[in-house]
Scaffold this motif. Structure first.
Motif, PDB file in Angstrom:
ATOM      1  N   GLU A 158      -8.257   4.368  18.530  1.00  0.00           N
ATOM      2  CA  GLU A 158      -7.963   4.976  19.813  1.00  0.00           C
ATOM      3  C   GLU A 158      -7.776   6.474  19.629  1.00  0.00           C
ATOM      4  N   ILE A 159      -7.918   7.218  20.696  1.00  0.00           N
ATOM      5  CA  ILE A 159      -7.987   8.664  20.591  1.00  0.00           C
ATOM      6  C   ILE A 159      -6.706   9.278  20.025  1.00  0.00           C
ATOM      7  N   TYR A 160      -5.553   8.653  20.279  1.00  0.00           N
ATOM      8  CA  TYR A 160      -4.300   9.224  19.812  1.00  0.00           C
ATOM      9  C   TYR A 160      -3.766   8.531  18.553  1.00  0.00           C
ATOM     10  N   ALA A 161      -4.569   7.729  17.909  1.00  0.00           N
ATOM     11  CA  ALA A 161      -4.110   7.012  16.716  1.00  0.00           C
ATOM     12  C   ALA A 161      -3.774   8.004  15.608  1.00  0.00           C
ATOM     13  N   ASP A 162      -2.783   7.640  14.802  1.00  0.00           N
ATOM     14  CA  ASP A 162      -2.360   8.480  13.694  1.00  0.00           C
ATOM     15  C   ASP A 162      -1.951   7.558  12.554  1.00  0.00           C
ATOM     16  N   ALA A 163      -1.938   8.104  11.342  1.00  0.00           N
ATOM     17  CA  ALA A 163      -1.551   7.304  10.188  1.00  0.00           C
ATOM     18  C   ALA A 163      -0.988   8.222   9.120  1.00  0.00           C
ATOM     19  N   ALA A 164      -0.181   7.661   8.233  1.00  0.00           N
ATOM     20  CA  ALA A 164       0.335   8.372   7.072  1.00  0.00           C
ATOM     21  C   ALA A 164       0.396   7.384   5.922  1.00  0.00           C
ATOM     22  N   SER A 165      -0.012   7.826   4.727  1.00  0.00           N
ATOM     23  CA  SER A 165      -0.125   6.899   3.602  1.00  0.00           C
ATOM     24  C   SER A 165       1.237   6.598   2.987  1.00  0.00           C
ATOM     25  N   GLY A 166       1.328   5.431   2.367  1.00  0.00           N
ATOM     26  CA  GLY A 166       2.536   5.037   1.670  1.00  0.00           C
ATOM     27  C   GLY A 166       2.344   5.012   0.173  1.00  0.00           C
ATOM     28  N   ALA A 167       1.464   4.131  -0.331  1.00  0.00           N
ATOM     29  CA  ALA A 167       1.258   4.007  -1.773  1.00  0.00           C
ATOM     30  C   ALA A 167      -0.104   3.389  -2.036  1.00  0.00           C
ATOM     31  N   ILE A 168      -0.624   3.638  -3.246  1.00  0.00           N
ATOM     32  CA  ILE A 168      -1.871   3.028  -3.687  1.00  0.00           C
ATOM     33  C   ILE A 168      -1.672   2.563  -5.127  1.00  0.00           C
ATOM     34  N   LEU A 169      -2.077   1.324  -5.423  1.00  0.00           N
ATOM     35  CA  LEU A 169      -1.870   0.726  -6.740  1.00  0.00           C
ATOM     36  C   LEU A 169      -3.143   0.049  -7.223  1.00  0.00           C
ATOM     37  N   ASN A 170      -3.333   0.063  -8.524  1.00  0.00           N
ATOM     38  CA  ASN A 170      -4.360  -0.752  -9.165  1.00  0.00           C
ATOM     39  C   ASN A 170      -3.711  -2.080  -9.528  1.00  0.00           C
ATOM     40  N   ASP A 171      -4.180  -3.167  -8.919  1.00  0.00           N
ATOM     41  CA  ASP A 171      -3.603  -4.482  -9.177  1.00  0.00           C
ATOM     42  C   ASP A 171      -4.693  -5.397  -9.712  1.00  0.00           C
ATOM     43  N   GLY A 172      -4.934  -5.310 -11.017  1.00  0.00           N
ATOM     44  CA  GLY A 172      -5.998  -6.107 -11.612  1.00  0.00           C
ATOM     45  C   GLY A 172      -7.346  -5.577 -11.202  1.00  0.00           C
ATOM     46  N   ASN A 173      -8.165  -6.436 -10.650  1.00  0.00           N
ATOM     47  CA  ASN A 173      -9.507  -6.032 -10.235  1.00  0.00           C
ATOM     48  C   ASN A 173      -9.549  -5.781  -8.726  1.00  0.00           C
ATOM     49  N   SER A 174      -8.505  -5.126  -8.219  1.00  0.00           N
ATOM     50  CA  SER A 174      -8.458  -4.808  -6.796  1.00  0.00           C
ATOM     51  C   SER A 174      -7.522  -3.636  -6.588  1.00  0.00           C
ATOM     52  N   VAL A 175      -7.454  -3.164  -5.351  1.00  0.00           N
ATOM     53  CA  VAL A 175      -6.631  -2.010  -4.994  1.00  0.00           C
ATOM     54  C   VAL A 175      -5.694  -2.418  -3.867  1.00  0.00           C
ATOM     55  N   LEU A 176      -4.423  -2.054  -3.996  1.00  0.00           N
ATOM     56  CA  LEU A 176      -3.451  -2.259  -2.924  1.00  0.00           C
ATOM     57  C   LEU A 176      -3.142  -0.908  -2.279  1.00  0.00           C
ATOM     58  N   VAL A 177      -3.175  -0.875  -0.958  1.00  0.00           N
ATOM     59  CA  VAL A 177      -2.925   0.351  -0.208  1.00  0.00           C
ATOM     60  C   VAL A 177      -1.917   0.053   0.887  1.00  0.00           C
TER      61      VAL A 177
END
Length: 370
Positions: free
Chosen positions: A156-175
């Motif tokens: 949506e036009i007014y959507a916003d976001a801010a990141s928290g954390a990013i991790l390598n968890d085995g053969n995948s990524v957690l965000v």
């Protein structure tokens, strides 16, 4: 919403100013510190090679937004060229002098980066970079280019976001990140979100906190069982103001435990008046350990947290004295053999050692002069 972003920017500026001196000091004296402290894990970098982008990248100024040591001993440097139409990510191995460069062409570069939180993870041949605005990009060695990944917001036009954390968890990524979509839930936001992605950038699952609001995913760790622990916090009246707090959020933190496939299995509030610092792992990866105290002021206890069935269990160890911290300081806790603790306090930096009863036996100023 604007007040929240201004307040967040103020805190971020305080952190950046506090960390700038430390980053410079660590780069210059890393070799000396490694020789003096067996716990140092980063190799001597020496002189960073000059940034030499290919001709098709419009590079007039090298604006560094991030320097981060990776677990394998390499250094990640991310930034934007001027004008900010292009971004870059450099992965440098100081031992072999091998460098891999990745480029993001067009748009607004890689965006604002956090210097205090890890923002780059490597999964196989894929490299992921998460900026402060909740934008995720993926790079591959085959193409040497970064491509943005749609995490499912900004619909949506007014959507916003801010990141928290990013991790390598085995053969995948957690965000993890925080979302605000005013047309859906008001300006308070839609709350914390966690997602798991494959190395190819495919979203495997998404979890959204049912509590919603201005609750921000502040930190995240993974136990050896695969259980994901997320620290979620509201914003205190000190920065948000009483009117915002009354309308949108709360003034406390809570932990949520997720299964490896994204199901919520437990949650528990942190006692009011206590804020947890950086989450770490203890007990061989079976438990979470974190310092607790008053936000931006001091730490006076250490929590050991474990998951038992559908519950989160806390054990608190009071410290023998209050340890003051500065705004923006991260406090990392390490368990020692024999039951003692080490607290590393960020921007100064200071190391505090205790015995197994929480009695402080040493406070050491690491005194890293430039």
């Amino acid at each position: 919403m604007r007040n929240w972003k201004i307040a967040k920017d103020i805190v971020r500026c305080q952190r950046l100013c506090a960390m700038a001196i430390v980053l410079l000091a660590l780069t210059v004296v890393a070799g000396r510190v490694a020789a003096q402290d067996a716990g140092a894990s980063h190799p001597t970098l020496g002189t960073i090679p000059l940034f030499q982008p290919p001709p098709w990248v419009d590079e007039r100024d090298d604006i560094v937004g991030l320097r981060q040591w990776l677990p394998d001993g390499r250094l990640a440097i991310a930034g934007n060229t001027a004008p900010r139409e292009n971004g870059y990510l450099r992965i440098i191995d100081p031992r072999t002098k091998v460098e891999e460069d990745y480029y993001l062409v067009g748009g607004d570069g890689v965006g604002p980066m956090g210097r205090t939180e890890p923002s780059v993870v490597v999964v196989g041949d894929a490299i992921f970079l998460l900026n402060d605005g909740g934008d995720l990009v993926r790079a591959s060695k085959q193409q040497q280019l970064m491509a943005r990944i749609d995490l499912g917001f900004y619909t949506e036009i007014y959507a916003d976001a801010a990141s928290g954390a990013i991790l390598n968890d085995g053969n995948s990524v957690l965000v993890s990140w925080w979302e605000s979509v005013p047309s859906k839930r008001g300006y308070c936001g839609d709350g914390a979100v966690v997602a798991r992605l494959s190395p190819e950038g495919k979203i495997l699952w998404r979890w959204r906190d049912r509590q919603g609001g201005d609750n921000f995913p502040n930190d995240m760790v993974v136990l050896k069982t695969g259980t994901i622990i997320v620290l979620i916090e509201g914003h205190s009246t000190e920065f948000m103001g009483s009117m915002w707090e009354a309308a949108c959020g709360h003034d406390y933190e809570y932990l949520v435990a997720l299964s490896p496939d994204g199901r919520e299995i437990a949650r528990r509030s942190i006692p009011r008046g206590t804020w947890l610092q950086k989450l770490g792992l203890g007990g061989g990866g079976d438990e979470v350990i974190a310092a607790g105290g008053y936000i931006y002021k001091y730490v006076d206890k250490v929590a050991r947290i474990r998951v038992e069935g559908s519950s989160l269990k806390f054990d608190w160890t009071p410290l023998s004295q209050i340890v003051p911290i500065h705004p923006g300081d991260d406090v990392a806790v390490t368990l020692l053999e024999g039951g003692g603790l080490t607290l590393e306090i960020g921007s100064r930096p200071i190391r505090v050692r205790t015995d197994d009863m929480g009695r402080i036996i040493e406070i050491k100023d690491l005194n890293l002069a430039p």
